[in-house]
Design a protein around this motif. Structure first.
Motif, PDB file in Angstrom:
ATOM      1  N   ASP A 355       0.829  -1.202   0.000  1.00  0.00           N
ATOM      2  CA  ASP A 355       0.000   0.000   0.000  1.00  0.00           C
ATOM      3  C   ASP A 355       0.865   1.254   0.000  1.00  0.00           C
ATOM      4  O   ASP A 355       0.608   2.210  -0.738  1.00  0.00           O
ATOM      5  N   LYS A 356       1.922   1.263   0.804  1.00  0.00           N
ATOM      6  CA  LYS A 356       2.778   2.447   0.894  1.00  0.00           C
ATOM      7  C   LYS A 356       3.638   2.617  -0.364  1.00  0.00           C
ATOM      8  O   LYS A 356       3.904   3.741  -0.788  1.00  0.00           O
ATOM      9  N   LEU A 357       4.046   1.500  -0.958  1.00  0.00           N
ATOM     10  CA  LEU A 357       4.757   1.586  -2.234  1.00  0.00           C
ATOM     11  C   LEU A 357       3.861   2.179  -3.315  1.00  0.00           C
ATOM     12  O   LEU A 357       4.310   2.994  -4.132  1.00  0.00           O
ATOM     13  N   ARG A 358       2.603   1.750  -3.328  1.00  0.00           N
ATOM     14  CA  ARG A 358       1.655   2.322  -4.288  1.00  0.00           C
ATOM     15  C   ARG A 358       1.541   3.822  -4.097  1.00  0.00           C
ATOM     16  O   ARG A 358       1.559   4.597  -5.061  1.00  0.00           O
ATOM     17  N   GLU A 359       1.424   4.258  -2.845  1.00  0.00           N
ATOM     18  CA  GLU A 359       1.245   5.683  -2.568  1.00  0.00           C
ATOM     19  C   GLU A 359       2.462   6.503  -2.986  1.00  0.00           C
ATOM     20  O   GLU A 359       2.325   7.545  -3.647  1.00  0.00           O
ATOM     21  N   VAL A 360       3.648   6.067  -2.586  1.00  0.00           N
ATOM     22  CA  VAL A 360       4.831   6.866  -2.895  1.00  0.00           C
ATOM     23  C   VAL A 360       5.102   6.867  -4.401  1.00  0.00           C
ATOM     24  O   VAL A 360       5.530   7.884  -4.963  1.00  0.00           O
ATOM     25  N   ALA A 361       4.849   5.749  -5.084  1.00  0.00           N
ATOM     26  CA  ALA A 361       5.048   5.699  -6.530  1.00  0.00           C
ATOM     27  C   ALA A 361       4.059   6.589  -7.268  1.00  0.00           C
ATOM     28  O   ALA A 361       4.382   7.161  -8.315  1.00  0.00           O
ATOM     29  N   ALA A 362       2.846   6.713  -6.725  1.00  0.00           N
ATOM     30  CA  ALA A 362       1.832   7.562  -7.369  1.00  0.00           C
ATOM     31  C   ALA A 362       2.147   9.050  -7.195  1.00  0.00           C
ATOM     32  O   ALA A 362       1.639   9.872  -7.961  1.00  0.00           O
ATOM     33  N   GLY A 363       2.949   9.400  -6.182  1.00  0.00           N
ATOM     34  CA  GLY A 363       3.307  10.801  -5.980  1.00  0.00           C
ATOM     35  C   GLY A 363       2.849  11.397  -4.666  1.00  0.00           C
ATOM     36  O   GLY A 363       2.998  12.602  -4.450  1.00  0.00           O
ATOM     37  N   LEU A 374       4.103   0.356  12.745  1.00  0.00           N
ATOM     38  CA  LEU A 374       4.110   0.494  11.292  1.00  0.00           C
ATOM     39  C   LEU A 374       4.923   1.699  10.824  1.00  0.00           C
ATOM     40  O   LEU A 374       5.169   1.846   9.622  1.00  0.00           O
ATOM     41  N   ILE A 375       5.333   2.556  11.736  1.00  0.00           N
ATOM     42  CA  ILE A 375       6.090   3.750  11.348  1.00  0.00           C
ATOM     43  C   ILE A 375       7.396   3.374  10.639  1.00  0.00           C
ATOM     44  O   ILE A 375       7.692   3.921   9.558  1.00  0.00           O
ATOM     45  N   PRO A 376       8.224   2.455  11.180  1.00  0.00           N
ATOM     46  CA  PRO A 376       9.468   2.117  10.474  1.00  0.00           C
ATOM     47  C   PRO A 376       9.231   1.561   9.074  1.00  0.00           C
ATOM     48  O   PRO A 376      10.000   1.848   8.146  1.00  0.00           O
ATOM     49  N   VAL A 377       8.170   0.759   8.907  1.00  0.00           N
ATOM     50  CA  VAL A 377       7.861   0.189   7.596  1.00  0.00           C
ATOM     51  C   VAL A 377       7.544   1.298   6.593  1.00  0.00           C
ATOM     52  O   VAL A 377       8.116   1.361   5.498  1.00  0.00           O
ATOM     53  N   ALA A 378       6.626   2.190   6.976  1.00  0.00           N
ATOM     54  CA  ALA A 378       6.229   3.276   6.077  1.00  0.00           C
ATOM     55  C   ALA A 378       7.384   4.243   5.832  1.00  0.00           C
ATOM     56  O   ALA A 378       7.608   4.708   4.706  1.00  0.00           O
ATOM     57  N   LYS A 379       8.141   4.530   6.877  1.00  0.00           N
ATOM     58  CA  LYS A 379       9.252   5.483   6.746  1.00  0.00           C
ATOM     59  C   LYS A 379      10.335   4.944   5.828  1.00  0.00           C
ATOM     60  O   LYS A 379      10.880   5.690   4.999  1.00  0.00           O
ATOM     61  N   GLN A 380      10.651   3.670   5.947  1.00  0.00           N
ATOM     62  CA  GLN A 380      11.674   3.088   5.085  1.00  0.00           C
ATOM     63  C   GLN A 380      11.291   3.220   3.615  1.00  0.00           C
ATOM     64  O   GLN A 380      12.108   3.581   2.768  1.00  0.00           O
ATOM     65  N   ILE A 381      10.033   2.937   3.311  1.00  0.00           N
ATOM     66  CA  ILE A 381       9.579   3.001   1.925  1.00  0.00           C
ATOM     67  C   ILE A 381       9.627   4.433   1.408  1.00  0.00           C
ATOM     68  O   ILE A 381      10.120   4.693   0.295  1.00  0.00           O
ATOM     69  N   PHE A 382       9.146   5.385   2.191  1.00  0.00           N
ATOM     70  CA  PHE A 382       9.170   6.768   1.730  1.00  0.00           C
ATOM     71  C   PHE A 382      10.588   7.327   1.692  1.00  0.00           C
ATOM     72  O   PHE A 382      10.916   8.134   0.813  1.00  0.00           O
ATOM     73  N   ASP A 383      11.440   6.913   2.625  1.00  0.00           N
ATOM     74  CA  ASP A 383      12.837   7.368   2.585  1.00  0.00           C
ATOM     75  C   ASP A 383      13.533   6.876   1.322  1.00  0.00           C
ATOM     76  O   ASP A 383      14.303   7.614   0.684  1.00  0.00           O
ATOM     77  N   GLU A 384      13.279   5.628   0.957  1.00  0.00           N
ATOM     78  CA  GLU A 384      13.932   5.057  -0.224  1.00  0.00           C
ATOM     79  C   GLU A 384      13.416   5.666  -1.515  1.00  0.00           C
ATOM     80  O   GLU A 384      14.187   5.918  -2.450  1.00  0.00           O
ATOM     81  N   ARG A 385      12.122   5.896  -1.578  1.00  0.00           N
ATOM     82  CA  ARG A 385      11.500   6.340  -2.837  1.00  0.00           C
ATOM     83  C   ARG A 385      11.286   7.848  -2.904  1.00  0.00           C
ATOM     84  O   ARG A 385      10.971   8.368  -3.972  1.00  0.00           O
ATOM     85  N   MET A 386      11.413   8.538  -1.782  1.00  0.00           N
ATOM     86  CA  MET A 386      11.189   9.991  -1.747  1.00  0.00           C
ATOM     87  C   MET A 386      12.329  10.645  -0.949  1.00  0.00           C
ATOM     88  O   MET A 386      12.177  10.997   0.209  1.00  0.00           O
ATOM     89  N   PRO A 387      13.491  10.824  -1.552  1.00  0.00           N
ATOM     90  CA  PRO A 387      14.622  11.409  -0.837  1.00  0.00           C
ATOM     91  C   PRO A 387      14.441  12.888  -0.520  1.00  0.00           C
ATOM     92  O   PRO A 387      15.105  13.427   0.381  1.00  0.00           O
ATOM     93  N   THR A 388      13.558  13.548  -1.250  1.00  0.00           N
ATOM     94  CA  THR A 388      13.256  14.958  -0.989  1.00  0.00           C
ATOM     95  C   THR A 388      12.148  15.070   0.051  1.00  0.00           C
ATOM     96  O   THR A 388      11.448  14.100   0.326  1.00  0.00           O
TER      97      THR A 388
END
Length: 541
Positions: A355-363, A374-388
């Protein structure tokens, strides 16, 4: 122990129907709230009347659509005010109720922001509301602590390490029955937001931390304009600079999805973003199309964000926000850790990651979780895919969403487990809510008023369409095993529920039979009650 005002004491047209603590509701706070009521209650009532009129048109067969009279706003070249530094990076937000332990744990959680929720995850007993206001005031002051039943002490981390605080007041549709002004109940929204601002605005402004609010369940730009004017009025009364109060709006009703540009526009000098409030949005879809047989949704578990109507809503929100310089916040992951079953826990976490990969990939510029684990899971995905800090540079010019994309019904089925699950969630949540608990773990999901409303509205729609269709055309609704969805099935599930729940340590267990009776009453009504919490509110202290 704080001094209290005597019950039913009235001054200047103000009457309390319960004891009011003087530390929160002294004469100056009372006058502040009364002024808000007198200025904005007539407009609030007009907005609610407009909701009823709009719903009557939908019931008669009309479909929501983009407005012709606001085309210039949608086509105009404008942007919202720049973001304050505290709201530039919101990659993971945690939400939850406002009891002291939750406030401390959420602010200490490592999330970017904490949305303190007076709405869907708080049962608005008078004690809970006052306890929450006091906890937030002490948190802002840095003095909040809590000692649990086991003797464990909870305390806030140093200020720079805390999540940014945002407060969600209750929606425009709710009243605060414990405070009357000139014989009328105060708006619950103005009580929650006004009292929080009254006590905390100066301290938050001094830290460049707002006040910040999340605004729920708006249905139109006129309702957003009401918030804009009320918040400007609060700023003026408290001596704050115009635009000091910043807001994020939850797009969690189907009518609001057609007015996202307009909502951003009327709040353009204070809005920080829009949020995909997915659970309430699904509930709103059901409620909007409650009379439309061709738009009956399948069971809740099949209505995921990959369904075309929800994907279109999400992508339109991202495109609209980024075009206007606002954050596009993702939705809630309702999963909670599954203790004692590693395989089931791994599957749940995999669903969260997807779900979080879908969100970050969509923008999306950030996301929500309901549990600290669940914070570390979501944060890792957004940190990897959204460096800004955010993704506003992702304009999503490829998105073209039209009216039909937002209203199309998804395919799917209704299983026996899905039907019975809706009944169980409604009853268990309602029992807990009546007992004062607005956030309830059920089958490893954190259920709140929004998720319970999906279950409740689906039951009403399935049963009324199924029964009516059989009577008129002979083609009712059926479970996927061929069982008719009718009142016989509903009664059988209700009758069997107490024995199924017997022996379980459930929140609000003593009120299960009351919850069953209320669910049956609401489900059998010819008209779908707008919100479960409206009749239930009259049953709590």
């Amino acid at each position: 122990m704080s001094a209290v005002l005597k019950e039913q004491t009235a001054a200047g047209g103000i009457v309390f129907t319960a004891q009011a603590p003087e530390d929160l509701l002294d004469p100056s706070a009372q006058a502040f709230l009364a002024d808000l009521h007198r200025c904005y209650e007539p407009r609030r009532r007009r907005c609610l009347a407009a909701r009823r009129e709009r719903q009557a048109r939908f019931d008669a067969g009309a479909l929501p659509d983009f407005r012709d009279d606001t085309r210039a706003i949608r086509e105009g070249d404008w942007r919202v005010a720049g973001l304050p530094s505290a709201l530039r990076d919101r990659r993971v937000e945690i939400t939850g109720p406002v009891d002291p332990k939750m406030v401390i744990n959420a602010l200490n959680s490592g999330a970017s922001c904490y949305m303190a929720d007076f709405e869907d995850s708080t049962a608005p007993t008078w004690n809970a509301l006052l306890t929450g206001q006091r906890a937030l005031r002490e948190a802002v002051a840095g003095t909040l602590s809590f000692t649990g039943d086991t003797g464990k002490r909870y305390a806030l981390r140093p200020y720079p390490e805390q999540a940014v605080l945002l407060v969600r007041p209750r929606g425009w549709h709710l009243d605060e029955k414990h405070l009357l002004v000139d014989g009328e109940r105060l708006s619950a929204a103005l009580f929650d937001a006004g009292l929080f601002a009254f006590h905390n605005a100066d301290a938050l402004a001094a830290k460049d931390r707002g006040p910040y609010f999340y605004l729920p369940k708006l249905e139109s730009m006129e309702e957003a304009q009401l918030w804009q004017d009320a918040l400007s009025h609060i700023e003026a009364m408290l001596g704050l600079a115009h635009g000091q109060i910043r807001v994020t709006v939850l797009i969690e009703t189907l009518p609001a999805a057609f007015e996202m540009d307009e909502i951003l526009y009327v709040l353009r000098d204070r809005i920080a973003g829009l949020n995909c409030g997915r659970w309430d949005y699904i509930f709103s879809y059901i409620k909007t199309f409650r009379r439309h047989r061709n738009r009956v949704l399948p069971e809740r578990g099949q209505v995921t964000m990959t369904q075309p109507f929800l994907k279109a809503y999400s992508e339109l929100l991202i495109q609209t926000c980024h075009r206007r310089g606002a954050h596009a916040m993702g939705g809630m992951a309702a999963q909670i850790p599954i203790a004692g079953d590693e395989d089931a826990n791994a599957r749940a976490l995999a669903r969260v990651r997807a779900d979080k990969l879908r969100e970050v990939a969509a923008g999306h510029d950030g996301t929500w979780v309901a549990h600290p684990a669940l914070i570390p899971v979501a944060k890792q995905i957004f940190d990897e895919r959204m460096p800004t800090p955010h993704q506003q540079h992702e304009r999503r010019d490829d998105v073209l969403v039209i009216r039909d994309d937002l209203v199309q019904a998804p395919p799917g089925t209704i299983t026996r487990a899905g039907f019975e699950g809706n009944v169980e969630v409604c009853v268990r949540y309602l029992a807990a809510w009546l007992d004062g608990n607005g956030c309830v773990p059920i089958h490893w999901l954190m259920e709140d008023a929004a998720t319970a409303e999906i279950a409740r509205a689906q039951l009403w729609q399935w049963l009324h369409h199924g029964d009516r269709a059989r009577g008129e055309r002979g083609d009712g609704l059926f479970l996927d095993d061929g069982t008719a969805i009718d009142w016989v099935l509903f009664e059988a599930v209700l009758l069997g529920l107490p024995s199924r729940l017997a022996g379980q340590a459930l929140p609000g267990a003593a009120r299960v039979r009351e919850a069953i009776a209320l669910l049956e009453e609401l489900t059998r009504r010819d008209e779908l009650e707008d919100f479960l919490t409206l009749p239930a509110y009259e049953r709590i202290a």
